[in-house]
Design a protein around this motif. Structure first.
Motif, mmCIF file in Angstrom:
data_model
loop_
_atom_site.group_PDB
_atom_site.id
_atom_site.type_symbol
_atom_site.label_atom_id
_atom_site.label_comp_id
_atom_site.label_asym_id
_atom_site.label_seq_id
_atom_site.Cartn_x
_atom_site.Cartn_y
_atom_site.Cartn_z
ATOM 1 N N UNK A 166 13.150 6.819 6.554
ATOM 2 C CA UNK A 166 13.880 6.825 7.827
ATOM 3 C C UNK A 166 12.957 7.083 9.013
ATOM 4 N N UNK A 167 11.652 6.888 8.786
ATOM 5 C CA UNK A 167 10.652 7.031 9.852
ATOM 6 C C UNK A 167 10.668 8.418 10.488
ATOM 7 N N UNK A 168 10.831 9.434 9.644
ATOM 8 C CA UNK A 168 10.817 10.818 10.104
ATOM 9 C C UNK A 168 9.645 11.551 9.487
ATOM 10 N N UNK A 169 9.263 12.647 10.123
ATOM 11 C CA UNK A 169 8.224 13.502 9.541
ATOM 12 C C UNK A 169 8.637 14.961 9.634
ATOM 13 N N UNK A 170 8.303 15.695 8.618
ATOM 14 C CA UNK A 170 8.621 17.126 8.535
ATOM 15 C C UNK A 170 7.656 17.896 9.424
ATOM 16 N N UNK A 171 8.208 18.756 10.296
ATOM 17 C CA UNK A 171 7.330 19.495 11.205
ATOM 18 C C UNK A 171 7.454 21.012 11.061
ATOM 19 N N UNK A 172 8.590 21.505 10.596
ATOM 20 C CA UNK A 172 8.745 22.950 10.405
ATOM 21 C C UNK A 172 9.492 23.206 9.092
ATOM 22 N N UNK A 173 8.863 23.952 8.207
ATOM 23 C CA UNK A 173 9.481 24.341 6.936
ATOM 24 C C UNK A 173 10.159 25.699 7.149
ATOM 25 N N UNK A 174 11.485 25.710 7.111
ATOM 26 C CA UNK A 174 12.239 26.902 7.497
ATOM 27 C C UNK A 174 12.579 27.786 6.303
ATOM 28 N N UNK A 175 12.934 27.177 5.176
ATOM 29 C CA UNK A 175 13.413 27.975 4.041
ATOM 30 C C UNK A 175 13.160 27.236 2.740
ATOM 31 N N UNK A 176 12.681 27.968 1.726
ATOM 32 C CA UNK A 176 12.565 27.423 0.377
ATOM 33 C C UNK A 176 13.836 27.737 -0.400
ATOM 34 N N UNK A 177 14.199 26.834 -1.301
ATOM 35 C CA UNK A 177 15.450 26.999 -2.037
ATOM 36 C C UNK A 177 15.258 26.631 -3.498
ATOM 37 N N UNK A 178 16.026 27.274 -4.358
ATOM 38 C CA UNK A 178 16.087 26.917 -5.778
ATOM 39 C C UNK A 178 17.468 27.288 -6.295
ATOM 40 N N UNK A 179 17.752 26.925 -7.525
ATOM 41 C CA UNK A 179 19.054 27.231 -8.101
ATOM 42 C C UNK A 179 19.199 28.736 -8.339
ATOM 43 N N UNK A 180 20.364 29.258 -7.986
ATOM 44 C CA UNK A 180 20.696 30.659 -8.230
ATOM 45 C C UNK A 180 21.884 30.739 -9.180
ATOM 46 N N UNK A 181 21.887 31.785 -9.999
ATOM 47 C CA UNK A 181 23.088 32.131 -10.761
ATOM 48 C C UNK A 181 23.755 33.270 -10.015
ATOM 49 N N UNK A 182 24.970 33.019 -9.533
ATOM 50 C CA UNK A 182 25.694 34.040 -8.781
ATOM 51 C C UNK A 182 26.937 34.462 -9.553
ATOM 52 N N UNK A 183 27.464 35.644 -9.228
ATOM 53 C CA UNK A 183 28.613 36.173 -9.965
ATOM 54 C C UNK A 183 29.592 36.847 -9.024
ATOM 55 N N UNK A 184 30.840 36.840 -9.432
ATOM 56 C CA UNK A 184 31.888 37.558 -8.720
ATOM 57 C C UNK A 184 31.676 39.058 -8.919
ATOM 58 N N UNK A 185 31.819 39.824 -7.873
ATOM 59 C CA UNK A 185 31.669 41.271 -7.988
ATOM 60 C C UNK A 185 32.887 41.871 -8.703
ATOM 61 N N UNK A 186 32.654 42.943 -9.447
ATOM 62 C CA UNK A 186 33.746 43.620 -10.131
ATOM 63 C C UNK A 186 34.199 42.936 -11.406
ATOM 64 N N UNK A 187 33.315 42.205 -12.066
ATOM 65 C CA UNK A 187 33.660 41.539 -13.317
ATOM 66 C C UNK A 187 34.000 42.565 -14.393
ATOM 67 N N UNK A 188 35.009 42.288 -15.218
ATOM 68 C CA UNK A 188 35.387 43.261 -16.250
ATOM 69 C C UNK A 188 34.346 43.299 -17.367
ATOM 70 N N UNK A 189 34.410 44.332 -18.208
ATOM 71 C CA UNK A 189 33.349 44.586 -19.181
ATOM 72 C C UNK A 189 33.244 43.501 -20.244
ATOM 73 N N UNK A 190 34.354 42.875 -20.606
ATOM 74 C CA UNK A 190 34.309 41.824 -21.615
ATOM 75 C C UNK A 190 33.570 40.598 -21.083
ATOM 76 N N UNK A 191 33.874 40.218 -19.860
ATOM 77 C CA UNK A 191 33.180 39.081 -19.263
ATOM 78 C C UNK A 191 31.719 39.422 -18.985
#
Length: 283
Positions: A166-191
């Motif tokens: 698309x005839x663009x060039x990267x000029x500022x790298x603001x943030x690096x990203x990767x996959x995260x495993x996230x969880x709901x807070x307050x999960x019960x002990x079995x889960x």
């Protein structure tokens, strides 16, 4: 039953399914519905858009989720980060037309920037004292400068090929990203117990990444020298052979240093070197 939210398509979907499969959690690959149960583990997969995953986990609709760090930060939902998964890496960057002269972040003052990540972009602009107009786009952000909708874009960059096309060039790298495993807070002990078991499997898979199991025949009078160049996990395994002047040495090597170390081992007299890939490794 533990419920995991997964992106419904794309690279993050493919990487997540690969990890589940390597952890021996079998998800049907036939016709996919919104909710699919694993055949050999108490887990069900909820397929969602990536930008819907943080909210669905935070509100408990899903217990856990795999989401790009970019979406997690942008949405700002109250979900707990369990771990970084190390795949689907990319970055969020500012890009401008190739033909435009760029003299630093101040260039963006007074400009219009198209993005699907207005919150992350706004924070960057505020932190750097830049006054720019943010134009929120949910589709193909990269076409905006070319059709006159914006002066620049703020978007995900992986290989950079989309910018080039698309005839663009990267000029500022603001943030690096990767996959995260996230969880709901307050999960019960079995889960939580199910999550711990799944994390144990994930860890065994990740420990084995880029590792090779090495076996070699070594003359007894060179054992100490050979062991000195082996970066084993703890200590190499040494097994006597029928020929009393030789032994077999077993260890694990990082693939990044494989050829460097193999060369040294051959110089020190190692023979019959066998290399085996490792599927899982429990430390």
């Amino acid at each position: 039953m533990l419920r995991i939210a997964v992106q419904s398509k794309g690279r993050l979907f493919e990487d997540t399914m690969r990890l589940l499969n390597e952890a021996d959690i079998k998800i049907g690959s036939g016709k996919r519905t919104l909710l699919v149960q694993a055949s050999n583990f108490p887990l069900e997969v909820l397929y969602l858009r990536d930008d819907d995953i943080p909210q669905n986990v935070a509100t408990g609709i899903a217990d856990i989720g795999v989401v790009g760090e970019n979406e997690y930060v942008e949405r700002g939902e109250d979900a707990e980060v369990i771990c970084r998964l190390g795949f689907s890496r990319c970055r969020l960057s500012l890009a401008i037309p190739k033909s435009v002269e760029y003299n630093g972040p101040s260039w963006f003052n007074g400009k219009k920037i198209a993005t699907s990540y207005p919150n992350i972009l706004r924070k960057y602009l505020d932190d750097n004292g830049i006054s720019a107009e943010i134009h929120v786009i949910t589709g193909s952000v990269e076409i905006c400068p070319g059709i006159g909708l914006a002066d620049a874009i703020f978007d995900i960059v992986s290989s950079g090929s989309t910018l080039i096309s698309n005839n663009l060039r990267e000029v500022e790298r603001v943030m690096d990203s990767e996959a995260l495993l996230i969880a709901c807070k307050g999960m019960d002990k079995d889960k939580k117990a199910l999550l711990d078991e799944m994390m144990f499997r994930f860890e065994a898979v990740r420990n084995a990444e880029d590792k090779k199991y090495i076996r070699m025949n070594v003359p007894n009078n060179r054992i100490d020298e050979i062991i000195s160049v082996l970066p084993g996990l703890k200590s190499p395994t040494i097994i006597p052979l029928a020929d009393k002047d030789w032994c077999s040495v077993h260890t694990v090597l990082d693939e990044k240093r494989f050829w460097e170390i193999i060369g040294k081992l051959k110089e020190l007299g190692a023979q019959g070197i066998l290399v085996t890939p490792i599927e899982k490794m429990i430390l």
